[in-house]
Design a protein around this motif. Sequence first.
Motif, PDB file in Angstrom:
ATOM      1  N   THR A 225       0.791  -1.232   0.000  1.00 37.60           N
ATOM      2  CA  THR A 225       0.000   0.000   0.000  1.00 37.60           C
ATOM      3  C   THR A 225       0.827   1.288   0.000  1.00 37.60           C
ATOM      4  O   THR A 225       0.276   2.373  -0.139  1.00 37.60           O
ATOM      5  CB  THR A 225      -0.904   0.036   1.251  1.00 37.60           C
ATOM      6  OG1 THR A 225      -0.061   0.000   2.418  1.00 37.60           O
ATOM      7  CG2 THR A 225      -1.870  -1.140   1.274  1.00 37.60           C
ATOM      8  N   ALA A 226       2.152   1.179   0.201  1.00 37.22           N
ATOM      9  CA  ALA A 226       2.992   2.378   0.378  1.00 37.22           C
ATOM     10  C   ALA A 226       3.016   3.229  -0.899  1.00 37.22           C
ATOM     11  O   ALA A 226       2.746   2.724  -2.000  1.00 37.22           O
ATOM     12  CB  ALA A 226       4.417   1.958   0.749  1.00 37.22           C
ATOM     13  N   PRO A 227       3.363   4.524  -0.765  1.00 35.94           N
ATOM     14  CA  PRO A 227       3.371   5.414  -1.938  1.00 35.94           C
ATOM     15  C   PRO A 227       4.151   4.859  -3.127  1.00 35.94           C
ATOM     16  O   PRO A 227       3.760   5.049  -4.275  1.00 35.94           O
ATOM     17  CB  PRO A 227       4.035   6.686  -1.406  1.00 35.94           C
ATOM     18  CG  PRO A 227       3.682   6.703   0.044  1.00 35.94           C
ATOM     19  CD  PRO A 227       3.666   5.263   0.483  1.00 35.94           C
ATOM     20  N   ARG A 228       5.250   4.129  -2.842  1.00 37.22           N
ATOM     21  CA  ARG A 228       6.086   3.687  -3.972  1.00 37.22           C
ATOM     22  C   ARG A 228       5.328   2.726  -4.903  1.00 37.22           C
ATOM     23  O   ARG A 228       5.683   2.591  -6.070  1.00 37.22           O
ATOM     24  CB  ARG A 228       7.371   3.050  -3.489  1.00 37.22           C
ATOM     25  CG  ARG A 228       7.197   1.784  -2.691  1.00 37.22           C
ATOM     26  CD  ARG A 228       8.560   1.259  -2.324  1.00 37.22           C
ATOM     27  NE  ARG A 228       8.505   0.312  -1.248  1.00 37.22           N
ATOM     28  CZ  ARG A 228       9.315  -0.741  -1.167  1.00 37.22           C
ATOM     29  NH1 ARG A 228      10.213  -0.949  -2.114  1.00 37.22           N
ATOM     30  NH2 ARG A 228       9.235  -1.544  -0.154  1.00 37.22           N
TER      31      ARG A 228
ATOM     32  N   THR B 172      12.963  10.227 -10.269  1.00 34.13           N
ATOM     33  CA  THR B 172      12.750   8.850 -10.727  1.00 34.13           C
ATOM     34  C   THR B 172      11.757   8.184  -9.775  1.00 34.13           C
ATOM     35  O   THR B 172      11.392   8.751  -8.739  1.00 34.13           O
ATOM     36  CB  THR B 172      14.052   8.013 -10.741  1.00 34.13           C
ATOM     37  OG1 THR B 172      14.484   7.836  -9.382  1.00 34.13           O
ATOM     38  CG2 THR B 172      15.137   8.643 -11.578  1.00 34.13           C
ATOM     39  N   ALA B 173      11.382   6.939 -10.116  1.00 38.80           N
ATOM     40  CA  ALA B 173      10.450   6.187  -9.265  1.00 38.80           C
ATOM     41  C   ALA B 173      11.006   6.046  -7.849  1.00 38.80           C
ATOM     42  O   ALA B 173      10.240   5.923  -6.887  1.00 38.80           O
ATOM     43  CB  ALA B 173      10.177   4.824  -9.889  1.00 38.80           C
ATOM     44  N   GLU B 174      12.329   6.101  -7.715  1.00 37.44           N
ATOM     45  CA  GLU B 174      12.925   5.988  -6.362  1.00 37.44           C
ATOM     46  C   GLU B 174      12.525   7.158  -5.464  1.00 37.44           C
ATOM     47  O   GLU B 174      12.558   7.042  -4.238  1.00 37.44           O
ATOM     48  CB  GLU B 174      14.450   5.894  -6.452  1.00 37.44           C
ATOM     49  CG  GLU B 174      14.903   4.577  -7.035  1.00 37.44           C
ATOM     50  CD  GLU B 174      16.359   4.267  -6.730  1.00 37.44           C
ATOM     51  OE1 GLU B 174      17.061   5.143  -6.183  1.00 37.44           O
ATOM     52  OE2 GLU B 174      16.785   3.153  -7.070  1.00 37.44           O
TER      53      GLU B 174
ATOM     54  N   GLY C  14      10.002   6.475  -3.041  1.00 35.27           N
ATOM     55  CA  GLY C  14      10.416   5.671  -1.888  1.00 35.27           C
ATOM     56  C   GLY C  14      11.198   4.441  -2.309  1.00 35.27           C
ATOM     57  O   GLY C  14      10.844   3.782  -3.286  1.00 35.27           O
ATOM     58  N   ILE C  15      12.271   4.172  -1.549  1.00 36.35           N
ATOM     59  CA  ILE C  15      12.957   2.892  -1.733  1.00 36.35           C
ATOM     60  C   ILE C  15      12.551   1.952  -0.592  1.00 36.35           C
ATOM     61  O   ILE C  15      12.900   0.784  -0.575  1.00 36.35           O
ATOM     62  CB  ILE C  15      14.505   3.061  -1.793  1.00 36.35           C
ATOM     63  CG1 ILE C  15      14.989   3.942  -0.640  1.00 36.35           C
ATOM     64  CG2 ILE C  15      14.942   3.622  -3.129  1.00 36.35           C
ATOM     65  CD1 ILE C  15      16.499   4.047  -0.546  1.00 36.35           C
ATOM     66  N   ASP C  16      11.800   2.513   0.370  1.00 37.57           N
ATOM     67  CA  ASP C  16      11.171   1.677   1.396  1.00 37.57           C
ATOM     68  C   ASP C  16       9.720   2.165   1.509  1.00 37.57           C
ATOM     69  O   ASP C  16       9.248   2.900   0.644  1.00 37.57           O
ATOM     70  CB  ASP C  16      11.934   1.787   2.721  1.00 37.57           C
ATOM     71  CG  ASP C  16      12.042   3.233   3.196  1.00 37.57           C
ATOM     72  OD1 ASP C  16      11.219   4.072   2.768  1.00 37.57           O
ATOM     73  OD2 ASP C  16      12.951   3.532   3.992  1.00 37.57           O
ATOM     74  N   ASP C  17       9.053   1.774   2.580  1.00 37.15           N
ATOM     75  CA  ASP C  17       7.622   2.090   2.654  1.00 37.15           C
ATOM     76  C   ASP C  17       7.322   3.441   3.307  1.00 37.15           C
ATOM     77  O   ASP C  17       6.182   3.704   3.702  1.00 37.15           O
ATOM     78  CB  ASP C  17       6.878   0.957   3.387  1.00 37.15           C
ATOM     79  CG  ASP C  17       6.763  -0.281   2.502  1.00 37.15           C
ATOM     80  OD1 ASP C  17       7.136  -0.202   1.311  1.00 37.15           O
ATOM     81  OD2 ASP C  17       6.310  -1.328   3.003  1.00 37.15           O
ATOM     82  N   SER C  18       8.318   4.317   3.368  1.00 38.13           N
ATOM     83  CA  SER C  18       8.119   5.639   3.977  1.00 38.13           C
ATOM     84  C   SER C  18       7.021   6.422   3.239  1.00 38.13           C
ATOM     85  O   SER C  18       6.938   6.403   2.011  1.00 38.13           O
ATOM     86  CB  SER C  18       9.431   6.421   3.906  1.00 38.13           C
ATOM     87  OG  SER C  18       9.171   7.794   4.016  1.00 38.13           O
ATOM     88  N   TYR C  19       6.241   7.162   4.026  1.00 36.65           N
ATOM     89  CA  TYR C  19       5.148   7.951   3.438  1.00 36.65           C
ATOM     90  C   TYR C  19       5.649   9.227   2.758  1.00 36.65           C
ATOM     91  O   TYR C  19       4.925   9.855   2.003  1.00 36.65           O
ATOM     92  CB  TYR C  19       4.092   8.288   4.504  1.00 36.65           C
ATOM     93  CG  TYR C  19       2.753   8.622   3.889  1.00 36.65           C
ATOM     94  CD1 TYR C  19       1.955   7.646   3.308  1.00 36.65           C
ATOM     95  CD2 TYR C  19       2.294   9.941   3.861  1.00 36.65           C
ATOM     96  CE1 TYR C  19       0.734   7.963   2.728  1.00 36.65           C
ATOM     97  CE2 TYR C  19       1.070  10.268   3.275  1.00 36.65           C
ATOM     98  CZ  TYR C  19       0.301   9.270   2.717  1.00 36.65           C
ATOM     99  OH  TYR C  19      -0.908   9.573   2.118  1.00 36.65           O
TER     100      TYR C  19
END
Length: 478
Positions: free
Chosen positions: A206-209, A274-276, A279-284
Amino acid sequence: MSAEFDLVIRNAKVTTASDTFMSDIGVIGGRIVQMGVRLSTGAREIDARGRTTTPGGIDAHCHLDQPIAPPAKMSDDFESGTRSAACGGTTTVIPFAAQQKGGSLRAAIDDYHERANGRASVDYGFHLIVTDPTPEVMATELPALIAEGYSSFKIYMTYDDMKLNDGQILRLLALARTHGAMAMIHAENTECIAWLTESLLDFGLTAPRYHAASRPMLVEREATHRAISLAELVDVPMLLVHVSGREAVEQIQWARARGLKVLSETCPQYLLLTAEDLGIDDSYEGAKCVCSPPPRDAASQQAIWAALADGTFTVFSSDHAPFSFDDDQGKKPRGREVAFPYIPNGIPGIETRLPLLYSEGVLTGRISVNRFVELTATNPAKTYGLHPRKGTIAIGSDADLVIWEERSVLLTNSMLHHAVDYTPYEGRTLGAWPAYTIARGDVVWDGKQFLAAPGRGRFLPRGLPTMVARRPASGGVR
Ligand code: URP
Ligand code: ZN
Ligand code: ZN
């Protein structure tokens, strides 16, 4: 002896889409009336020696105070949005009057005029967004509005409250052809996005990434090809908005090589994010860069830069969509960190569009300063029926000018003039910023202060587009 001109810009290195030359610029009543050397006196004079003078920017894709489904609400209205535009060198904006499904286009226009009236500090036109092409809209409202100066409309291929099917799009393209209007298409395959979103949520992702994972390049590539095919069938020019990466660029170059009249737009986020950044983790935090289409990868950034340089892209816009991060009407609806499909889409950029492209494009040698002018002012004016009043530096044109100062600028949100609480470009060092923004002869930004009153901006009824797509000079996909 009284001054001959209201304003004289002395020793300007005048830069248009085609030429660079030294000249003074004489302004009376907001228009350029004389250019040459040693012009007579102005009531006000500005020395532009050693700096580049370009036409004021036209931001032909931005969203200001656009009504949307609650709880979301845009942070920028016409007052803060046009203030921010002016401080970044933009002297004309064209945001969107969006039809509500079940509502009329005329009602959308009337409502949008009320929102803009008395608030804008730079000149503005309106695009339409057609979400409900009823018989009344097709037979009466849209043709009348095109004739009244709303000569472009956006079509969405995705978003449940906006999207149209292929049959509706064909009929709208045919209407654009009959009336000479410009259709702008948001190309993403809605069924693919729905299926991917459902699958990601089923797995608890569900995270933004995962916003980027739900809208991969393929969904834009397919819809871009379909939009091109629909326009080919009707034989009408159209413009693909916010093109994000390599595979969509390939489709546009393929179409151009076939002689199709496909225009296209890209935006700073596809050059610099870029897509990174989602987020590269689930940070909001990644919600700050949730926009559609999403930023892609480094290879796509390079493809977008190449297409800016080689003439593939027609216009460069911000797609400013102002939702604050720490805001229960913005990226945290009702104060909550929500799953990616519920994060309002869009990022701010109306003030940073020109300085970013000047710094990262012109000063690095990726594009010429003349191409910068073409992408940010002249082509938007031609594409949307404002040329030659806007988009160039010429006798008879509005005195909309930017005098650039090449200096090191550390970009922080605190120096910007929008009402959004972040910029995705926080902490970048830029190489230039407008020393002056001049709008119809008024200094609206002097490098330190915003100087215009709300309400000085005028509504611009627009003519029909005069821009023609060009074939790739060489090397286009065949
Ligand atoms: O994410 C984006 N681009 N939001 C603004 C609306 C649009 O589709 O341009
Ligand atoms: Zn869009
Ligand atoms: Zn947009």
